[in-house]
Design an enzyme around this catalytic site. Structure first.
Site, PDB file in Angstrom:
ATOM      1  N   THR A  47       0.827  -1.209   0.000  1.00 32.18           N
ATOM      2  CA  THR A  47       0.000   0.000   0.000  1.00 32.18           C
ATOM      3  C   THR A  47       0.858   1.254   0.000  1.00 32.18           C
ATOM      4  O   THR A  47       0.429   2.310  -0.466  1.00 32.18           O
ATOM      5  CB  THR A  47      -0.946  -0.014   1.212  1.00 32.18           C
ATOM      6  N   TYR A 135       4.923 -12.402   4.650  1.00 32.41           N
ATOM      7  CA  TYR A 135       3.778 -11.786   3.964  1.00 32.41           C
ATOM      8  C   TYR A 135       3.452 -12.633   2.745  1.00 32.41           C
ATOM      9  O   TYR A 135       4.208 -12.646   1.778  1.00 32.41           O
ATOM     10  CB  TYR A 135       4.143 -10.350   3.588  1.00 32.41           C
ATOM     11  N   LYS A 164       1.473 -12.318   7.733  1.00 29.44           N
ATOM     12  CA  LYS A 164       0.336 -11.614   7.136  1.00 29.44           C
ATOM     13  C   LYS A 164      -0.175 -12.510   6.018  1.00 29.44           C
ATOM     14  O   LYS A 164       0.492 -12.692   5.002  1.00 29.44           O
ATOM     15  CB  LYS A 164       0.767 -10.245   6.603  1.00 29.44           C
TER      16      LYS A 164
END
Length: 294
Positions: A47, A135, A164
């Site tokens: 992001t 992740y 994650k």
């Protein structure tokens, strides 16, 4: 001890109109998050457009976030790369800067084997003295960390402690929880499945939604942990149309648009990302209005 429990924001990187990093605005965003209940700041992730930051910008964003946050909440530095040596370099710099943990995305484009993933993550983790959050986001990287691979890593590398999980595969999350036997802290990497992941023992979420709705995202997790599963689910479902709009185009195109609609003036995107299509932007604005975000 968990890196954090609750809702961590995968924070955007604001740019000036000339597309230089806007550090003053980044500070404003960090304050907005902390003042509204966010439990952790994740800097330089997907992001945060980390793939279009220079190494110098990447490290400076990490340093700034740590210094500005002043230990109010943990700061997790995104330091993953599809080059093992680059990830080691960024991770060491994050440790020097004072990060509380690092977030390591699976190597993208290379499409490493499971053996390659084990060697990659082991080398990075052993180069630093920080907790490591893996992740897994196969839709973006073309590479999936299988539960057995995660179990091997968590059982052989002491500081690999969390993941994650953004596979959008709840069966895989269940298998991950089962295979790792409580040794791996699991965080949802998808805002539309916070409650399902929490029901499988997850500790929270690394969130895009939190950029625009930090209190609400925090409350989805907090209510679940307090035993109010219905309240948690109700809030998750109330914000589902907003979440869907935030992913109607590739992240972070919509969330930057949303922040600009809220008046934060986070600036443009860096190429090759482009501004949100008008039709999608209208849906996003309409859904944000329905829940009072604008």
């Amino acid at each position: 001890m968990a890196i954090f429990t609750g809702a961590g924001v995968a924070i955007v990187t604001p740019f000036k109109e000339n597309r230089e990093v806007n550090y003053e605005k980044l500070g404003e965003l960090i304050d907005f998050q902390i003042n509204n209940g966010t439990d952790s700041i994740i800097i330089c992730g997907t992001t945060g457009e980390s793939s279009t930051l220079t190494h110098e910008e990447h490290i400076e964003c990490i340093r700034f976030a740590i210094e500005y946050t002043k230990k109010r909440v943990p700061v997790i530095a995104g330091t993953g790369s599809n080059c093992t040596e680059t990830a080691i370099y960024l991770s060491k710099e994050a440790q020097v800067a004072g990060a509380d943990a690092v977030l390591l995305v699976t190597p993208y484009y290379n499409k490493a084997t499971q053996k390659g993933l084990i060697e990659h993550f082991t080398a990075i983790a052993k180069s630093i003295d920080l907790p490591v959050m893996l992740y897994n986001v196969p839709s973006r990287t073309g590479c999936n960390i299988l539960p057995g691979t995660a179990a091997t890593l968590v059982n052989t590398v002491d500081n690999i402690v969390a993941m994650k999980e953004a596979s959008s595969n709840i069966a895989q999350v269940a298998e991950l929880a089962h295979t790792c036997e409580g040794k791996l802290d699991i965080y949802s990497g998808c805002d539309d499945s916070i409650v399902p992941v929490m029901s499988l023992g997850g500790l929270g979420v690394v969130s895009v939604l939190s950029n625009i709705a930090p209190r609400q995202t925090h409350d989805i997790v907090a209510k679940f942990l307090e035993g109010d599963t219905k309240g948690s689910l109700d809030l998750q479902l109330e914000y589902l149309p907003v979440i869907n709009a935030l992913f109607s185009e590739v992240n972070p195109i919509p969330v930057k648009k949303a922040l600009n609609l809220m008046g934060f003036e986070v600036g443009p995107l860096r190429s090759p990302l482009t501004e949100m299509e008008d039709a999608h932007a209208k849906i996003l604005a309409d859904e944000m209005k329905k829940v009072g975000l604008i």
